[in-house]
Design a protein around this motif. Structure first.
Motif, PDB file in Angstrom:
ATOM      1  N   THR A  24      -7.981   0.618   8.446  1.00  0.00           N
ATOM      2  CA  THR A  24      -7.678   0.958   7.479  1.00  0.00           C
ATOM      3  C   THR A  24      -8.681   1.095   5.989  1.00  0.00           C
ATOM      4  OG1 THR A  24      -5.978  -0.947   7.671  1.00  0.00           O
ATOM      5  CG2 THR A  24      -6.612  -1.097   5.688  1.00  0.00           C
ATOM      6  N   THR A  41      -2.090  -5.478   3.056  1.00  0.00           N
ATOM      7  CA  THR A  41      -1.624  -3.703   4.444  1.00  0.00           C
ATOM      8  C   THR A  41      -1.229  -3.695   5.936  1.00  0.00           C
ATOM      9  OG1 THR A  41      -4.082  -4.306   4.844  1.00  0.00           O
ATOM     10  CG2 THR A  41      -4.003  -3.713   3.045  1.00  0.00           C
ATOM     11  N   TRP A  51       0.734  -1.567   0.213  1.00  0.00           N
ATOM     12  CA  TRP A  51       0.208   0.044   0.645  1.00  0.00           C
ATOM     13  C   TRP A  51       0.800   1.253   0.110  1.00  0.00           C
ATOM     14  CZ3 TRP A  51      -5.891  -0.589   2.191  1.00  0.00           C
ATOM     15  CH2 TRP A  51      -6.525   1.252   1.717  1.00  0.00           C
ATOM     16  N   PHE A  87      -7.358  -7.918  -0.349  1.00  0.00           N
ATOM     17  CA  PHE A  87      -6.524  -7.300   0.944  1.00  0.00           C
ATOM     18  C   PHE A  87      -5.329  -8.301   1.672  1.00  0.00           C
ATOM     19  CE2 PHE A  87     -10.101  -4.283   0.444  1.00  0.00           C
ATOM     20  CZ  PHE A  87      -9.177  -3.199   0.506  1.00  0.00           C
TER      21      PHE A  87
END
Lengths: 122, 227
Positions: B87, B81, B52, B100
């Motif tokens: 988030t 992440t 990210w 993710f």
């Protein structure tokens, strides 16, 4: 205060990485250890510089990267300290950062010792 | 599967590459979003695993750029992440991310994500085939399939979807082909008892009544072929 009776590196994580090396090539695991050690020296220098200059954005970024590497290799205590530093970076307050950096240096010394032991059994 | 990895942290990148290579994937790894974007413009990757937070171009910007490209084929985008606090998954979804993974990645989770990617890409290919342009004969309206065989349109659709056909006539064709022929046959004394009024039923494969279409208990399609 750090509990120095515990291993600096997670044995399960190391075992997983060692086994990965058996599947894809003998050089993988030693290269990973070398990369971690080399990069951490650079990251610690960058953290020191960021803290001295009061650059909280750079503090956050460097701490974040070192946290990711530490978690990957199983250096959980290092990752924990990096997370504290990252929080300081996010909060734009680096007052307690020097003290955390001393703890991080000390923990990295422990990690290096265990990495050296890993190299001996390779 | 060919997978592009964008990760600025060397140790994480090495471990990701090793884990995916072990599972037989072809992996290209770069250390920032800008390089990933350059690599992506040169060739198609079915899947991208991107950090990210990265220098030069972060994972969100990379996702947005990839989604802007007019590719025929889909790319499954996985964002790594380890962001602190809440988030912003919705922001990432809006940018085009599909999935993710939290760092440090777990090898089994990584395998599972890639399996999901393969399924989604398979479905996407299937949908693209159905939605894409199909070569159709101007005269007989048969469709050429991917193996260069010409099929009747209903056969093609049945072979490529869950749809099933029952044959009937729209009112216009009914008037044009059936009623006139019935009248002619009746005049000649053939099919004497069969008239649209007493033998037609309306049905569709879904079971709903379709007032605009007409089919008979006997196969009118076959009948039409014989008239």
């Amino acid at each position: 205060m750090q509990d120095e009776s515990k291993s600096a590196l997670c044995k399960n994580t190391l075992q997983g990485l060692r086994e990965l090396g058996l599947d894809i090539g003998a050089s993988f695991f030693p290269e990973l250890l070398d990369t971690f050690e080399h990069d951490t020296v650079e990251r610690l220098a960058a953290l020191r510089s960021a803290i001295a200059a009061g650059e909280t954005g750079r503090l956050r970024k460097e701490a974040h990267s070192l946290k990711g590497a530490s978690l990957t290799i199983g250096a959980h205590r290092m990752a924990e300290i990096c997370q504290h530093l990252e929080h300081l970076g996010i909060a734009q307050s680096a007052e307690s950062a020097p003290e955390l950096l001393v703890r991080l240096d000390r923990e990295f010394d422990r990690v290096k010792t265990e990495i050296q032991q890993e190299r001996l059994i390779l | 599967m060919k997978i592009l990895i964008a990760e600025d942290e060397n140790v994480c990148r090495l471990a990701l590459v090793a884990s995916l290579t072990k599972r037989g994937h072809e992996v290209v790894a770069v250390e920032n979003g800008r390089k990933a974007w350059e690599a992506f413009k040169k060739e198609y990757f079915p899947a991208l695993i991107s950090d990210w937070l990265m220098p030069e171009m972060d994972g969100l910007a990379l996702c947005r750029e990839i989604r802007r490209l007019p590719h025929d084929s889909y790319t499954y985008l996985v964002l790594l992440t380890s962001l602190e606090g809440k988030t912003n998954y919705l922001e990432a979804m809006d940018a085009g991310a599909d999935d993710f993974m939290t760092k440090p990645f777990d090898a089994d989770q990584l395998t599972a994500r890639i399996q999901v990617a393969e399924r989604i890409l398979g479905l996407h290919r299937h949908v693209s085939q159905l939605e894409g342009l199909l070569p159709i004969c101007c005269s007989c309206k048969k469709i050429r399939d991917g193996k260069d065989n010409w099929q009747r349109v209903e056969n093609y659709i049945e072979n490529h979807s869950e749809a099933r056909f029952t044959h009937g006539y729209c009112p216009e064709c009914y008037e044009k082909y059936i009623q006139i022929n019935f009248t002619a046959q009746e005049v000649r004394g053939e099919f004497g008892k069969m008239t649209p009024g007493n033998s037609l039923t309306c049905q569709e494969h879904s079971g709903r009544r379709a007032p605009a279409s007409k089919s008979t208990d006997i196969d009118l399609w076959t009948l039409h072929q014989t008239i």
